[in-house]
Design a protein around this motif. Structure first.
Motif, PDB file in Angstrom:
ATOM      1  N   GLU A  35      -8.217 -31.075   0.230  1.00  0.00           N
ATOM      2  CA  GLU A  35      -9.542 -30.633   0.689  1.00  0.00           C
ATOM      3  C   GLU A  35      -9.500 -29.122   0.852  1.00  0.00           C
ATOM      4  OE1 GLU A  35     -10.098 -34.660   3.393  1.00  0.00           O
ATOM      5  OE2 GLU A  35      -9.975 -32.697   4.356  1.00  0.00           O
ATOM      6  N   TYR A  36     -10.632 -28.488   0.575  1.00  0.00           N
ATOM      7  CA  TYR A  36     -10.661 -27.041   0.773  1.00  0.00           C
ATOM      8  C   TYR A  36     -12.045 -26.609   1.240  1.00  0.00           C
ATOM      9  CZ  TYR A  36     -13.190 -26.431  -3.644  1.00  0.00           C
ATOM     10  OH  TYR A  36     -14.125 -26.476  -4.645  1.00  0.00           O
ATOM     11  N   ASP A  37     -12.054 -25.476   1.918  1.00  0.00           N
ATOM     12  CA  ASP A  37     -13.313 -24.852   2.339  1.00  0.00           C
ATOM     13  C   ASP A  37     -13.297 -23.408   1.862  1.00  0.00           C
ATOM     14  OD1 ASP A  37     -12.595 -26.686   5.117  1.00  0.00           O
ATOM     15  OD2 ASP A  37     -14.533 -26.939   4.126  1.00  0.00           O
ATOM     16  N   VAL A  38     -14.430 -22.942   1.418  1.00  0.00           N
ATOM     17  CA  VAL A  38     -14.520 -21.543   0.989  1.00  0.00           C
ATOM     18  C   VAL A  38     -15.704 -20.900   1.701  1.00  0.00           C
ATOM     19  CG1 VAL A  38     -15.755 -22.260  -1.120  1.00  0.00           C
ATOM     20  CG2 VAL A  38     -14.749 -19.990  -0.974  1.00  0.00           C
ATOM     21  N   TYR A  39     -15.486 -19.711   2.189  1.00  0.00           N
ATOM     22  CA  TYR A  39     -16.513 -18.957   2.903  1.00  0.00           C
ATOM     23  C   TYR A  39     -16.684 -17.614   2.213  1.00  0.00           C
ATOM     24  CZ  TYR A  39     -14.884 -22.297   6.443  1.00  0.00           C
ATOM     25  OH  TYR A  39     -14.493 -23.438   7.099  1.00  0.00           O
ATOM     26  N   PHE A  40     -17.940 -17.325   1.831  1.00  0.00           N
ATOM     27  CA  PHE A  40     -18.241 -16.028   1.227  1.00  0.00           C
ATOM     28  C   PHE A  40     -19.000 -15.187   2.258  1.00  0.00           C
ATOM     29  CE2 PHE A  40     -17.116 -16.777  -3.176  1.00  0.00           C
ATOM     30  CZ  PHE A  40     -17.176 -18.158  -3.308  1.00  0.00           C
ATOM     31  N   PHE A  41     -18.451 -14.048   2.590  1.00  0.00           N
ATOM     32  CA  PHE A  41     -19.136 -13.121   3.492  1.00  0.00           C
ATOM     33  C   PHE A  41     -19.396 -11.840   2.695  1.00  0.00           C
ATOM     34  CE2 PHE A  41     -18.661 -15.642   7.215  1.00  0.00           C
ATOM     35  CZ  PHE A  41     -17.451 -16.300   7.077  1.00  0.00           C
ATOM     36  N   ASP A  42     -20.686 -11.549   2.440  1.00  0.00           N
ATOM     37  CA  ASP A  42     -20.998 -10.353   1.673  1.00  0.00           C
ATOM     38  C   ASP A  42     -22.298  -9.744   2.185  1.00  0.00           C
ATOM     39  OD1 ASP A  42     -21.775 -12.519  -1.140  1.00  0.00           O
ATOM     40  OD2 ASP A  42     -23.038 -11.930   0.562  1.00  0.00           O
ATOM     41  N   ASP A  43     -22.787  -8.759   1.449  1.00  0.00           N
ATOM     42  CA  ASP A  43     -23.970  -8.024   1.922  1.00  0.00           C
ATOM     43  C   ASP A  43     -25.239  -8.869   1.896  1.00  0.00           C
ATOM     44  OD1 ASP A  43     -22.742  -4.935   0.425  1.00  0.00           O
ATOM     45  OD2 ASP A  43     -22.496  -5.748   2.453  1.00  0.00           O
ATOM     46  N   SER A  44     -25.193 -10.058   1.269  1.00  0.00           N
ATOM     47  CA  SER A  44     -26.404 -10.885   1.222  1.00  0.00           C
ATOM     48  C   SER A  44     -26.534 -11.783   2.439  1.00  0.00           C
ATOM     49  CB  SER A  44     -26.387 -11.754  -0.041  1.00  0.00           C
ATOM     50  OG  SER A  44     -25.403 -12.767   0.075  1.00  0.00           O
ATOM     51  N   ASN A  45     -25.435 -12.029   3.155  1.00  0.00           N
ATOM     52  CA  ASN A  45     -25.520 -13.011   4.242  1.00  0.00           C
ATOM     53  C   ASN A  45     -24.824 -12.593   5.532  1.00  0.00           C
ATOM     54  OD1 ASN A  45     -22.815 -13.304   3.611  1.00  0.00           O
ATOM     55  ND2 ASN A  45     -23.013 -15.309   2.670  1.00  0.00           N
ATOM     56  N   THR A  46     -24.266 -11.384   5.561  1.00  0.00           N
ATOM     57  CA  THR A  46     -23.457 -11.003   6.728  1.00  0.00           C
ATOM     58  C   THR A  46     -23.727  -9.575   7.142  1.00  0.00           C
ATOM     59  OG1 THR A  46     -21.708 -12.409   5.820  1.00  0.00           O
ATOM     60  CG2 THR A  46     -21.079 -10.961   7.622  1.00  0.00           C
ATOM     61  N   THR A  47     -23.741  -9.358   8.451  1.00  0.00           N
ATOM     62  CA  THR A  47     -23.783  -7.985   8.977  1.00  0.00           C
ATOM     63  C   THR A  47     -22.378  -7.681   9.494  1.00  0.00           C
ATOM     64  OG1 THR A  47     -26.048  -8.387   9.695  1.00  0.00           O
ATOM     65  CG2 THR A  47     -24.943  -6.446  10.586  1.00  0.00           C
ATOM     66  N   PHE A  48     -21.808  -6.609   8.981  1.00  0.00           N
ATOM     67  CA  PHE A  48     -20.425  -6.258   9.358  1.00  0.00           C
ATOM     68  C   PHE A  48     -20.446  -5.246  10.493  1.00  0.00           C
ATOM     69  CE2 PHE A  48     -18.486  -8.645   6.086  1.00  0.00           C
ATOM     70  CZ  PHE A  48     -19.294  -8.568   4.971  1.00  0.00           C
ATOM     71  N   PRO A  49     -19.468  -5.274  11.427  1.00  0.00           N
ATOM     72  CA  PRO A  49     -18.325  -6.211  11.487  1.00  0.00           C
ATOM     73  C   PRO A  49     -18.753  -7.598  11.963  1.00  0.00           C
ATOM     74  CG  PRO A  49     -18.269  -4.704  13.349  1.00  0.00           C
ATOM     75  CD  PRO A  49     -19.410  -4.259  12.478  1.00  0.00           C
ATOM     76  N   TYR A  50     -18.010  -8.601  11.505  1.00  0.00           N
ATOM     77  CA  TYR A  50     -18.328  -9.990  11.810  1.00  0.00           C
ATOM     78  C   TYR A  50     -17.050 -10.700  12.231  1.00  0.00           C
ATOM     79  CZ  TYR A  50     -19.679 -14.860  11.039  1.00  0.00           C
ATOM     80  OH  TYR A  50     -19.921 -16.194  11.205  1.00  0.00           O
ATOM     81  N   LEU A  51     -17.113 -11.448  13.327  1.00  0.00           N
ATOM     82  CA  LEU A  51     -15.932 -12.169  13.789  1.00  0.00           C
ATOM     83  C   LEU A  51     -15.946 -13.571  13.199  1.00  0.00           C
ATOM     84  CD1 LEU A  51     -13.396 -12.365  15.577  1.00  0.00           C
ATOM     85  CD2 LEU A  51     -14.871 -13.185  17.424  1.00  0.00           C
ATOM     86  N   PHE A  52     -14.983 -13.831  12.321  1.00  0.00           N
ATOM     87  CA  PHE A  52     -14.883 -15.158  11.706  1.00  0.00           C
ATOM     88  C   PHE A  52     -13.803 -15.963  12.414  1.00  0.00           C
ATOM     89  CE2 PHE A  52     -14.610 -18.467   8.641  1.00  0.00           C
ATOM     90  CZ  PHE A  52     -13.272 -18.716   8.413  1.00  0.00           C
ATOM     91  N   THR A  53     -14.106 -17.224  12.729  1.00  0.00           N
ATOM     92  CA  THR A  53     -13.099 -18.130  13.295  1.00  0.00           C
ATOM     93  C   THR A  53     -13.053 -19.368  12.420  1.00  0.00           C
ATOM     94  OG1 THR A  53     -13.600 -17.330  15.520  1.00  0.00           O
ATOM     95  CG2 THR A  53     -12.357 -19.386  15.355  1.00  0.00           C
ATOM     96  N   ASP A  54     -11.878 -19.662  11.895  1.00  0.00           N
ATOM     97  CA  ASP A  54     -11.710 -20.822  11.014  1.00  0.00           C
ATOM     98  C   ASP A  54     -11.808 -22.107  11.855  1.00  0.00           C
ATOM     99  OD1 ASP A  54     -10.622 -22.899   9.367  1.00  0.00           O
ATOM    100  OD2 ASP A  54      -9.657 -21.376   8.153  1.00  0.00           O
ATOM    101  N   PRO A  55     -12.747 -23.012  11.547  1.00  0.00           N
ATOM    102  CA  PRO A  55     -12.878 -24.230  12.364  1.00  0.00           C
ATOM    103  C   PRO A  55     -11.663 -25.147  12.296  1.00  0.00           C
ATOM    104  CG  PRO A  55     -14.330 -24.316  10.451  1.00  0.00           C
ATOM    105  CD  PRO A  55     -13.740 -22.962  10.468  1.00  0.00           C
ATOM    106  N   LYS A  56     -10.854 -25.052  11.218  1.00  0.00           N
ATOM    107  CA  LYS A  56      -9.709 -25.960  11.082  1.00  0.00           C
ATOM    108  C   LYS A  56      -8.451 -25.410  11.734  1.00  0.00           C
ATOM    109  CE  LYS A  56     -11.021 -28.780   7.253  1.00  0.00           C
ATOM    110  NZ  LYS A  56     -11.395 -28.710   5.866  1.00  0.00           N
ATOM    111  N   THR A  57      -8.244 -24.114  11.622  1.00  0.00           N
ATOM    112  CA  THR A  57      -7.007 -23.538  12.139  1.00  0.00           C
ATOM    113  C   THR A  57      -7.210 -22.712  13.394  1.00  0.00           C
ATOM    114  OG1 THR A  57      -7.272 -21.583  10.762  1.00  0.00           O
ATOM    115  CG2 THR A  57      -6.053 -23.413   9.794  1.00  0.00           C
ATOM    116  N   SER A  58      -8.457 -22.457  13.769  1.00  0.00           N
ATOM    117  CA  SER A  58      -8.817 -21.585  14.904  1.00  0.00           C
ATOM    118  C   SER A  58      -8.337 -20.158  14.715  1.00  0.00           C
ATOM    119  CB  SER A  58      -8.263 -22.124  16.227  1.00  0.00           C
ATOM    120  OG  SER A  58      -8.763 -23.404  16.460  1.00  0.00           O
ATOM    121  N   TYR A  59      -7.930 -19.802  13.516  1.00  0.00           N
ATOM    122  CA  TYR A  59      -7.511 -18.430  13.232  1.00  0.00           C
ATOM    123  C   TYR A  59      -8.755 -17.560  13.186  1.00  0.00           C
ATOM    124  CZ  TYR A  59      -5.972 -14.420  10.481  1.00  0.00           C
ATOM    125  OH  TYR A  59      -5.721 -13.156  10.039  1.00  0.00           O
TER     126      TYR A  59
END
Lengths: 164, 137
Positions: free
Chosen positions: A97-121
């Motif tokens: 199983e895999y998950d992919v997350y795209f964070f770019d200028d179309s959907n994100t305002t930087f800086p952005y804090l990302f937290t992985d739901p599976k690893t909590s990283y």
């Protein structure tokens, strides 16, 4: 007689340890390989971007091509079929199983804090980034009383713009 | 006296295990280094677009330094040697392929005890993967 019985007991104990040592070493190598595959997936997905948006100064990933690349890299490098189920001969036994997350200028305002739901990283993103998390399922341990958790590896590739 | 003889026989048999632990760790270290060197070579090949002769030579040198019982002919490197390019759409024909085979020449520390020959006491370890090129046309 007593040394023989003690010797047999030690032989059983030593054999169990040897089995664990081999399985653990193999698992660590497979986990490292999984990390390399996650790196390859996120790197490959980050190579495809929307050229017309790029001409306007916006970095927007081409998610369709990126997802194609990720699925094909997973299939080829982890020896999987079209449903991402391992083919015979590989280390992993469960469907990947895999998950992919795209964070770019179309959907994100930087800086952005990302937290992985599976690893909590968590990671603070300052530039357009592709993050891929791969879950390869349980490792192979022959000692049945061991109950290892799923092998999950994550990788992020960030587009670094030139800074003058 | 009887106990000493029995104990001596048992200890000789039990010595197989620590020797095998050491052999297993030695082989594991070599295989881990093989993974690292192949991955490093792959990263350089991504930027170059293919495995250049310099990348292949460096990989061979690194592997020969790690595996102390190998010579150059034992390592089989089958890689993409013509440039592949980065395109705007995913094209699997532009993937860089690499397959590295290395023989592990001593699996068991005491093969004669188990009745194994030298040929039976080895196997080939293969790393085969694909990577995308970052070389612009």
């Amino acid at each position: 007689m007593k040394p023989l019985i003690v010797g047999l007991a030690l032989a059983i104990l030593y054999t169990s340890f040897m089995i664990y040592q081999q399985d653990n070493n193999q698992f660590i190598r497979a986990l490292e390989d999984l990390k390399y595959v996650a790196d390859e997936c996120s790197d490959s997905a980050s190579l495809f971007y929307n050229t017309s948006q790029f001409g306007k100064g916006k970095k927007t990933f081409n998610q369709i091509e990126g997802k194609k690349a990720i699925k094909d890299i997973l299939k080829k490098n982890l020896n999987l079929d079209d449903t991402l189920t391992p083919l015979p001969g590989g280390y992993w036994t469960e469907t990947i199983e895999y998950d992919v997350y795209f964070f770019d200028d179309s959907n994100t305002t930087f800086p952005y804090l990302f937290t992985d739901p599976k690893t909590s990283y968590s990671k603070t993103l300052t530039e357009p980034t592709v993050i891929v998390t791969v879950n390869a399922g349980k490792p192979r341990f022959r000692l049945s009383f061991l109950n290892p958790s799923d092998a999950i590896r994550s990788s992020a590739y960030e587009y670094e713009s030139s800074k003058f | 006296m009887k106990n000493i003889i029995t104990l001596s026989a048992v200890i000789i048999v039990l010595m197989i295990f620590p020797l095998q632990y050491a052999m297993e760790q030695h082989n594991n270290h070599n295989l881990s280094m093989l993974q690292v060197y192949v991955n490093n070579a792959k990263e350089k090949a991504k930027i170059a677009g293919y495995f250049t002769p310099e990348i292949i030579d460096e990989l061979k040198t690194n592997l020969l330094n790690v595996f102390d019982n190998l010579n150059e002919a034992d390592i089989i490197i089958n890689v993409t040697t013509t440039p592949k390019y980065r395109k705007n759409v995913y094209d699997e024909r532009e993937l860089i392929h690499y397959r590295i085979e290395v023989p592990i020449k001593k699996v068991l520390a005491t093969p004669t005890f188990w009745g194994l020959s030298e040929a039976d006491n080895q196997y080939k370890y293969v790393i085969e993967n694909y990577t995308t090129s970052e070389l612009l046309p």
